[in-house]
Design a protein around this motif. Structure first.
Motif, PDB file in Angstrom:
ATOM      1  N   SER A  32      22.440  83.403  74.894  1.00 45.24           N
ATOM      2  CA  SER A  32      21.787  82.181  75.337  1.00 45.24           C
ATOM      3  C   SER A  32      22.765  81.385  76.164  1.00 45.24           C
ATOM      4  CB  SER A  32      21.321  81.342  74.143  1.00 45.24           C
ATOM      5  OG  SER A  32      20.634  80.193  74.586  1.00 45.24           O
TER       6      SER A  32
ATOM      7  N   LEU B 104      14.516  85.652  79.569  1.00 48.10           N
ATOM      8  CA  LEU B 104      13.576  84.537  79.369  1.00 48.10           C
ATOM      9  C   LEU B 104      14.219  83.247  79.849  1.00 48.10           C
ATOM     10  CD1 LEU B 104      11.018  83.198  78.215  1.00 48.10           C
ATOM     11  CD2 LEU B 104      12.200  83.116  75.989  1.00 48.10           C
TER      12      LEU B 104
ATOM     13  N   ARG C 227      13.864  79.742  79.387  1.00 50.24           N
ATOM     14  CA  ARG C 227      13.176  78.861  78.442  1.00 50.24           C
ATOM     15  C   ARG C 227      12.742  77.545  79.080  1.00 50.24           C
ATOM     16  NH1 ARG C 227      13.220  80.426  73.288  1.00 50.24           N
ATOM     17  NH2 ARG C 227      14.576  82.170  72.693  1.00 50.24           N
ATOM     18  N   THR C 228      13.369  77.188  80.197  1.00 46.59           N
ATOM     19  CA  THR C 228      13.001  75.946  80.868  1.00 46.59           C
ATOM     20  C   THR C 228      11.695  76.095  81.641  1.00 46.59           C
ATOM     21  OG1 THR C 228      15.349  75.360  81.071  1.00 46.59           O
ATOM     22  CG2 THR C 228      13.792  74.181  82.479  1.00 46.59           C
TER      23      THR C 228
ATOM     24  N   GLY D 286       9.699  79.011  81.498  1.00 51.37           N
ATOM     25  CA  GLY D 286       8.770  79.896  80.809  1.00 51.37           C
ATOM     26  C   GLY D 286       8.677  81.285  81.406  1.00 51.37           C
TER      27      GLY D 286
ATOM     28  N   ARG E 163       9.379  85.077  82.090  1.00 47.13           N
ATOM     29  CA  ARG E 163       9.936  86.159  81.282  1.00 47.13           C
ATOM     30  C   ARG E 163       9.880  87.462  82.074  1.00 47.13           C
ATOM     31  NH1 ARG E 163      10.073  87.267  75.571  1.00 47.13           N
ATOM     32  NH2 ARG E 163       8.933  85.314  75.224  1.00 47.13           N
TER      33      ARG E 163
ATOM     34  N   ARG F 212      17.835  76.773  80.799  1.00 50.05           N
ATOM     35  CA  ARG F 212      18.298  77.492  79.614  1.00 50.05           C
ATOM     36  C   ARG F 212      17.689  78.891  79.635  1.00 50.05           C
ATOM     37  NH1 ARG F 212      21.117  74.306  76.426  1.00 50.05           N
ATOM     38  NH2 ARG F 212      21.230  75.944  74.875  1.00 50.05           N
TER      39      ARG F 212
ATOM     40  N   THR G  36      17.714  82.951  77.911  1.00 44.69           N
ATOM     41  CA  THR G  36      18.049  83.876  76.821  1.00 44.69           C
ATOM     42  C   THR G  36      17.900  85.309  77.320  1.00 44.69           C
ATOM     43  OG1 THR G  36      17.320  82.352  75.091  1.00 44.69           O
ATOM     44  CG2 THR G  36      17.448  84.668  74.492  1.00 44.69           C
TER      45      THR G  36
END
Length: 219
Positions: free
Chosen positions: A16, A178, A180-181, A183, A185, A209, A211
């Motif tokens: 991450s 991914l 995360r900010t 979305g 993927r 962010r 991952t």
């Protein structure tokens, strides 16, 4: 994220990170490592000056000065080739490496290795017309005198740091990236041991962010 290298093999690894365009050098020194003295360091444009040049093996020299601390990093490809993205294994001390070996040395503040073993990853690199580096994302690991304690470094210069991983002790089969900010993927089949989610198509902006998960077989 600066170049992230998982240190433990397994069926699933995850990293991450936060994207950043800052120039920065992160150092993590194991207890017993002579160069870093078992401490962690973070140098950025705010607390250090960075000077890049081309060394005589056609590689990259970086000089860092921060108050009373000063460091030098040298990286070189085998056979005096220009450094390109990839993993450089079984590196030995620059400038005494054999022609078939990568060269590596991180020293300074009055400390250096007489001999060393290590490796480094070049995630991205760019050069000017004279062959001097103008942008670099890299990570390295070195061991002085054949000892177990390591000094590990992650470097990002004049580029948004890579969303990448380098696996050790794991045969990868699939990567999941991914953001995360936003979305977004991406899930991609790959056996590559050096993998960058941005190069694979993940859209990343500074501050996002991210991952990264890796499925594979432990060696």
């Amino acid at each position: 994220m600066n170049a992230y290298r998982p240190l433990v093999a397994g069926l699933l690894l995850a990293a991450s990170c936060v994207a950043s365009a800052d120039t920065r050098l992160t150092l993590k020194s194991d207890a017993g490592d002579y160069i870093g003295q078992g401490k962690n360091y973070l140098y950025t444009d705010a607390n250090a000056t960075f000077r890049y040049s081309k060394n005589f093996d056609n590689g990259i020299t970086l000089n860092i000065n921060s108050g009373s601390a000063w460091w030098t990093l040298d990286l070189a490809a085998p056979g005096d080739a220009q450094l390109r993205p990839g993993s450089y294994e079984a590196a030995t001390r620059f400038p005494f490496q054999a022609a078939s070996e990568p060269g590596l040395s991180f020293s300074g503040s009055g400390r250096g290795c007489n001999t060393l073993t290590g490796r480094f990853d070049i995630f991205a690199v760019s050069y000017d017309d004279q062959g001097v580096v103008t942008g670099l994302n890299a990570s390295f690991e070195q061991h002085c005198e054949g000892a177990t304690p390591a000094l590990r470094g992650e470097l990002s210069y004049n580029m948004v740091a890579p969303m990448g991983v380098s696996t050790v002790g794991l045969t990868p089969k699939r990567y999941t990236c991914l953001n995360r900010t936003s979305g977004q993927r991406l899930t991609l089949k790959s056996t590559a041991t050096l993998f960058d989610c941005k190069q694979a198509g993940l859209q990343v902006n500074p501050g996002d962010r991210v991952t990264i998960s890796i499925n594979g077989i432990a060696e």
